[in-house]
Motif scaffolding. Structure first.
Motif, PDB file in Angstrom:
ATOM      1  N   THR A 159       0.832  -1.205   0.000  1.00  0.00           N
ATOM      2  CA  THR A 159       0.000   0.000   0.000  1.00  0.00           C
ATOM      3  C   THR A 159       0.862   1.248   0.000  1.00  0.00           C
ATOM      4  OG1 THR A 159      -1.797  -1.126   1.120  1.00  0.00           O
ATOM      5  CG2 THR A 159      -1.790   1.262   1.264  1.00  0.00           C
ATOM      6  N   ASN A 160       1.940   1.217   0.766  1.00  0.00           N
ATOM      7  CA  ASN A 160       2.834   2.362   0.821  1.00  0.00           C
ATOM      8  C   ASN A 160       3.483   2.613  -0.531  1.00  0.00           C
ATOM      9  OD1 ASN A 160       5.961   3.150   1.292  1.00  0.00           O
ATOM     10  ND2 ASN A 160       4.581   4.345   2.590  1.00  0.00           N
ATOM     11  N   GLU A 161       3.943   1.556  -1.180  1.00  0.00           N
ATOM     12  CA  GLU A 161       4.594   1.722  -2.479  1.00  0.00           C
ATOM     13  C   GLU A 161       3.610   2.279  -3.513  1.00  0.00           C
ATOM     14  OE1 GLU A 161       7.839   1.534  -2.989  1.00  0.00           O
ATOM     15  OE2 GLU A 161       8.090   0.984  -0.896  1.00  0.00           O
ATOM     16  N   ASN A 162       2.363   1.820  -3.482  1.00  0.00           N
ATOM     17  CA  ASN A 162       1.351   2.349  -4.387  1.00  0.00           C
ATOM     18  C   ASN A 162       1.097   3.832  -4.107  1.00  0.00           C
ATOM     19  OD1 ASN A 162      -0.776   2.091  -6.417  1.00  0.00           O
ATOM     20  ND2 ASN A 162      -2.138   2.439  -4.689  1.00  0.00           N
ATOM     21  N   THR A 163       1.001   4.175  -2.839  1.00  0.00           N
ATOM     22  CA  THR A 163       0.767   5.577  -2.460  1.00  0.00           C
ATOM     23  C   THR A 163       1.938   6.451  -2.882  1.00  0.00           C
ATOM     24  OG1 THR A 163      -0.604   4.859  -0.618  1.00  0.00           O
ATOM     25  CG2 THR A 163       0.231   7.120  -0.537  1.00  0.00           C
TER      26      THR A 163
ATOM     27  N   GLY B 292       3.751   6.054  -5.453  1.00  0.00           N
ATOM     28  CA  GLY B 292       3.569   6.280  -6.888  1.00  0.00           C
ATOM     29  C   GLY B 292       2.541   7.368  -7.167  1.00  0.00           C
ATOM     30  N   LEU B 293       1.452   7.365  -6.403  1.00  0.00           N
ATOM     31  CA  LEU B 293       0.434   8.408  -6.569  1.00  0.00           C
ATOM     32  C   LEU B 293       0.983   9.777  -6.166  1.00  0.00           C
ATOM     33  CD1 LEU B 293      -2.678   6.497  -5.160  1.00  0.00           C
ATOM     34  CD2 LEU B 293      -2.102   6.921  -7.562  1.00  0.00           C
ATOM     35  N   LEU B 294       1.757   9.810  -5.093  1.00  0.00           N
ATOM     36  CA  LEU B 294       2.339  11.084  -4.640  1.00  0.00           C
ATOM     37  C   LEU B 294       3.328  11.650  -5.648  1.00  0.00           C
ATOM     38  CD1 LEU B 294       2.806  10.295  -0.864  1.00  0.00           C
ATOM     39  CD2 LEU B 294       1.309  12.052  -1.848  1.00  0.00           C
ATOM     40  N   ARG B 295       4.005  10.780  -6.406  1.00  0.00           N
ATOM     41  CA  ARG B 295       4.974  11.245  -7.411  1.00  0.00           C
ATOM     42  C   ARG B 295       4.287  12.052  -8.522  1.00  0.00           C
ATOM     43  NH1 ARG B 295       8.381  11.223  -4.209  1.00  0.00           N
ATOM     44  NH2 ARG B 295       9.535   9.376  -3.597  1.00  0.00           N
ATOM     45  N   GLN B 296       2.959  11.907  -8.661  1.00  0.00           N
ATOM     46  CA  GLN B 296       2.237  12.729  -9.637  1.00  0.00           C
ATOM     47  C   GLN B 296       2.271  14.205  -9.226  1.00  0.00           C
ATOM     48  OE1 GLN B 296      -1.740  11.141  -9.944  1.00  0.00           O
ATOM     49  NE2 GLN B 296      -0.984   9.095 -10.438  1.00  0.00           N
TER      50      GLN B 296
ATOM     51  N   THR C 298      -7.362  14.987  -2.014  1.00  0.00           N
ATOM     52  CA  THR C 298      -7.573  14.507  -3.376  1.00  0.00           C
ATOM     53  C   THR C 298      -7.307  13.003  -3.466  1.00  0.00           C
ATOM     54  OG1 THR C 298      -6.992  16.649  -4.314  1.00  0.00           O
ATOM     55  CG2 THR C 298      -6.817  14.752  -5.780  1.00  0.00           C
ATOM     56  N   LEU C 299      -6.202  12.556  -2.875  1.00  0.00           N
ATOM     57  CA  LEU C 299      -5.865  11.133  -2.938  1.00  0.00           C
ATOM     58  C   LEU C 299      -6.812  10.288  -2.096  1.00  0.00           C
ATOM     59  CD1 LEU C 299      -1.968  11.241  -2.880  1.00  0.00           C
ATOM     60  CD2 LEU C 299      -3.485  10.880  -4.829  1.00  0.00           C
ATOM     61  N   ASN C 300      -7.260  10.824  -0.968  1.00  0.00           N
ATOM     62  CA  ASN C 300      -8.153  10.063  -0.094  1.00  0.00           C
ATOM     63  C   ASN C 300      -9.586   9.990  -0.613  1.00  0.00           C
ATOM     64  OD1 ASN C 300      -6.269   9.234   1.798  1.00  0.00           O
ATOM     65  ND2 ASN C 300      -6.419  11.153   2.927  1.00  0.00           N
ATOM     66  N   THR C 301      -9.913  10.802  -1.602  1.00  0.00           N
ATOM     67  CA  THR C 301     -11.257  10.756  -2.195  1.00  0.00           C
ATOM     68  C   THR C 301     -11.221  10.221  -3.632  1.00  0.00           C
ATOM     69  OG1 THR C 301     -11.087  13.097  -2.836  1.00  0.00           O
ATOM     70  CG2 THR C 301     -12.168  12.608  -0.738  1.00  0.00           C
ATOM     71  N   ARG C 302     -10.111   9.593  -3.984  1.00  0.00           N
ATOM     72  CA  ARG C 302      -9.946   8.996  -5.314  1.00  0.00           C
ATOM     73  C   ARG C 302     -10.279   7.503  -5.220  1.00  0.00           C
ATOM     74  NH1 ARG C 302      -4.255   9.227  -8.660  1.00  0.00           N
ATOM     75  NH2 ARG C 302      -4.763   7.628 -10.186  1.00  0.00           N
ATOM     76  N   PRO C 303     -11.274   7.030  -5.968  1.00  0.00           N
ATOM     77  CA  PRO C 303     -11.639   5.604  -5.904  1.00  0.00           C
ATOM     78  C   PRO C 303     -10.469   4.697  -6.287  1.00  0.00           C
ATOM     79  CG  PRO C 303     -13.311   6.851  -7.076  1.00  0.00           C
ATOM     80  CD  PRO C 303     -12.129   7.770  -6.891  1.00  0.00           C
ATOM     81  N   ARG C 304     -10.393   3.542  -5.620  1.00  0.00           N
ATOM     82  CA  ARG C 304      -9.311   2.589  -5.870  1.00  0.00           C
ATOM     83  C   ARG C 304      -9.883   1.223  -6.207  1.00  0.00           C
ATOM     84  NH1 ARG C 304      -4.869   4.698  -2.620  1.00  0.00           N
ATOM     85  NH2 ARG C 304      -5.158   6.942  -2.800  1.00  0.00           N
ATOM     86  N   LYS C 305      -9.336   0.616  -7.231  1.00  0.00           N
ATOM     87  CA  LYS C 305      -9.770  -0.720  -7.640  1.00  0.00           C
ATOM     88  C   LYS C 305      -9.628  -1.712  -6.489  1.00  0.00           C
ATOM     89  CE  LYS C 305      -8.897  -4.262 -11.131  1.00  0.00           C
ATOM     90  NZ  LYS C 305      -8.069  -4.636 -12.302  1.00  0.00           N
ATOM     91  N   THR C 306      -8.513  -1.623  -5.746  1.00  0.00           N
ATOM     92  CA  THR C 306      -8.258  -2.567  -4.645  1.00  0.00           C
ATOM     93  C   THR C 306      -9.266  -2.438  -3.508  1.00  0.00           C
ATOM     94  OG1 THR C 306      -6.709  -1.043  -3.597  1.00  0.00           O
ATOM     95  CG2 THR C 306      -5.779  -2.681  -5.108  1.00  0.00           C
ATOM     96  N   LEU C 307     -10.017  -1.347  -3.485  1.00  0.00           N
ATOM     97  CA  LEU C 307     -11.041  -1.134  -2.447  1.00  0.00           C
ATOM     98  C   LEU C 307     -12.445  -1.315  -3.024  1.00  0.00           C
ATOM     99  CD1 LEU C 307      -9.517   2.046  -0.734  1.00  0.00           C
ATOM    100  CD2 LEU C 307      -9.431  -0.326   0.083  1.00  0.00           C
TER     101      LEU C 307
ATOM    102  N   ARG D 229     -14.242   1.901  -3.938  1.00  0.00           N
ATOM    103  CA  ARG D 229     -14.522   2.878  -2.876  1.00  0.00           C
ATOM    104  C   ARG D 229     -13.288   3.761  -2.744  1.00  0.00           C
ATOM    105  NH1 ARG D 229     -15.418  -0.066   2.395  1.00  0.00           N
ATOM    106  NH2 ARG D 229     -13.709  -1.251   1.540  1.00  0.00           N
ATOM    107  N   THR D 230     -13.448   4.873  -2.069  1.00  0.00           N
ATOM    108  CA  THR D 230     -12.305   5.743  -1.814  1.00  0.00           C
ATOM    109  C   THR D 230     -11.637   5.307  -0.519  1.00  0.00           C
ATOM    110  OG1 THR D 230     -13.506   7.358  -0.473  1.00  0.00           O
ATOM    111  CG2 THR D 230     -13.553   7.676  -2.889  1.00  0.00           C
ATOM    112  N   PRO D 231     -10.372   5.660  -0.314  1.00  0.00           N
ATOM    113  CA  PRO D 231      -9.741   5.368   0.974  1.00  0.00           C
ATOM    114  C   PRO D 231     -10.518   5.989   2.142  1.00  0.00           C
ATOM    115  CG  PRO D 231      -8.062   5.913  -0.619  1.00  0.00           C
ATOM    116  CD  PRO D 231      -9.396   6.194  -1.278  1.00  0.00           C
TER     117      PRO D 231
END
Length: 136
Positions: free
Chosen positions: A78-82, A84-88, A110-119, A122-124
């Motif tokens: 999860t950290n590694e995925n996050t 990657g998102l932060l690098r945007q 913005t990241l916490n309200t972005r839907p995720r396939k793994t969830l 749903r959003t985080p």
């Protein structure tokens, strides 16, 4: 951190830019304190020198702290995925002290309200709220 930019850096001296072990320890302790107690059980970290204060952090917060095996990023998926998102928003090496807390909070929102396939799309924030209702 205090004194950042006021003095010349000392070779092998403490980092003052806010990413050294003391700054990381204090930042984690401050943030973790805002979580409900049932969510403050453990922290898994990589082998970075910024966690050199892990024993003090454990004493300060009561967190059990675990370290991943070297070169094993899948142990913190999860950290590694996050990251990657932060690098945007922040390319590697970005000095975060140049950004206001308002800017950083806006990106976190913005990241916490972005839907995720793994969830299940749903959003985080939704998943966190659902989890809180189960553990309360």
């Amino acid at each position: 951190m205090e004194s950042y930019g006021l003095t010349l850096p000392t070779k092998n001296g403490p980092p003052l830019a806010g990413h050294g072990a003391l700054a990381v320890r204090d930042a984690i302790a401050a943030q973790i304190g805002g979580l409900p107690e049932q969510l403050r059980r453990s922290l898994t970290w990589d082998q970075g020198a910024e966690m050199a204060q892990h024993l003090q952090l454990k004493l300060q917060t009561g967190l059990d702290i675990y370290f991943c095996d070297p070169h094993s990023p899948w142990q913190r998926g999860t950290n590694e995925n996050t990251n990657g998102l932060l690098r945007q928003y922040f390319p590697k090496g970005t000095d975060l002290s140049r950004h206001s807390i308002t800017d950083l909070d806006a990106i976190a929102s913005t990241l916490n309200t972005r839907p995720r396939k793994t969830l299940g799309w749903r959003t985080p924030a939704e998943a966190f709220k659902d989890h809180l209702s189960l553990v309360s």
